[in-house]
Design an enzyme around this catalytic site. Structure first.
Site, PDB file in Angstrom:
ATOM      1  N   THR A 104      -3.919   6.041   2.475  1.00  9.86           N
ATOM      2  CA  THR A 104      -4.163   7.407   2.947  1.00  9.86           C
ATOM      3  C   THR A 104      -4.888   8.215   1.875  1.00  9.86           C
ATOM      4  OG1 THR A 104      -2.008   7.187   4.076  1.00  9.86           O
ATOM      5  CG2 THR A 104      -3.145   9.271   4.324  1.00  9.86           C
ATOM      6  N   GLU A 155       0.876  -1.176   0.000  1.00  7.25           N
ATOM      7  CA  GLU A 155       0.000   0.000   0.000  1.00  7.25           C
ATOM      8  C   GLU A 155       0.912   1.225   0.000  1.00  7.25           C
ATOM      9  OE1 GLU A 155      -2.515   0.151   3.531  1.00  7.25           O
ATOM     10  OE2 GLU A 155      -2.454   2.337   3.480  1.00  7.25           O
ATOM     11  N   ARG A 204       0.844  10.193   1.407  1.00  5.62           N
ATOM     12  CA  ARG A 204       1.361  11.133   2.408  1.00  5.62           C
ATOM     13  C   ARG A 204       2.555  11.881   1.860  1.00  5.62           C
ATOM     14  NH1 ARG A 204       1.175   7.184   7.671  1.00  5.62           N
ATOM     15  NH2 ARG A 204      -0.760   6.214   6.962  1.00  5.62           N
ATOM     16  N   LYS A 240     -10.265  -1.557   6.918  1.00  2.88           N
ATOM     17  CA  LYS A 240      -9.029  -1.357   7.671  1.00  2.88           C
ATOM     18  C   LYS A 240      -9.439  -1.067   9.116  1.00  2.88           C
ATOM     19  CE  LYS A 240      -5.110   1.863   7.866  1.00  2.88           C
ATOM     20  NZ  LYS A 240      -4.055   2.465   7.046  1.00  2.88           N
TER      21      LYS A 240
END
Ligand code: 3PG
Length: 214
Positions: free
Chosen positions: A68, A41, A45, A128
């Site tokens: 994210t 993943e 960011r 998640k």
């Protein structure tokens, strides 16, 4: 290549990558692969996220997803770069809807029973669980999994080689995610052998408990 859930379930480990330099993406994918993982993943960011995803997506033996992801625009960026799945820290109906429109599997963060119900309402079965340790870890997932029998969890946040077996012992856990084998300092220093060593140790630790199936 196998499907997204199948590939993640094969090793039950999802490295969470924060990479500043997309030029390092091929080396990182090679290091993870050498350690026995076939998926990662890549988080939005850093400004390098889309280029990192694009570079990793070139490997036919590697499954790259975006993490994210906070906005529908980032869903589009991720999809256009070649991401095969999307992860977000919380539940955003707009992000989930855009993923569904783009045909991308999405694993939104769900930390409470209400958020899990929102995910189920949106037609999802995998969430998640973030930040896992701070939310109560294994005990909390056990409690949440009891009423939501079809939901699978990807606990992330505070997971590492010391506690991953406890998470993976739960049938409701599809995989665990985290940064412990791809710590930003290792990536910045280009310590690919160490990434491979930590990855292989993680894969070995996870193999001792392989109860989850898709
Ligand atoms: C995530 O974004 O999923 C977490 O920040 C990863 O958590 P960790 O650094 O504790 O593994």
């Amino acid at each position: 290549m196998r499907g997204v859930l199948e590939t993640i379930a094969a090793t039950r480990i999802l490295p969470v990558v924060v990479l500043e330099d997309a030029g390092a993406a091929p080396d990182l994918a090679a290091a993870l692969t050498a350690g026995g993982l076939r998926a990662a993943e890549v988080t939005f960011r850093t400004a390098a996220a889309a280029d990192t995803i694009a570079a990793m997506a070139e490997r036919p033996d590697f499954l790259v997803g975006a993490g994210t992801v906070l906005t529908p625009a980032q869903v589009d960026q991720a999809a256009d770069a070649g991401a095969r799945f999307v992860v977000s820290p919380g539940f955003s109906p707009a992000v989930v809807r855009r993923c569904q429109e783009r045909g991308l599997p999405v694993f939104p963060g769900a930390a409470t029973a209400t958020e899990i119900q929102m995910a189920v309402d949106a037609g999802l079965e995998t969430v998640k669980f973030f930040p896992a340790e701070q939310l109560g870890g294994v005990g909390m997932i056990k409690a949440l999994a009891a009423p939501f029998r079809s939901v699978r969890f990807i606990p992330t946040g505070g997971v590492n080689t010391d506690n991953l077996a406890d998470y993976l012992a739960l049938p409701a856990v599809l995989a665990v995610g985290g940064t412990w084998m791809v710590a930003p300092a290792l990536l910045a220093a280009g310590r690919w052998d160490e990434v491979t060593r930590l990855t292989a140790a993680t894969v070995a630790a996870a193999r001792s408990d392989t109860r989850s199936t898709v």
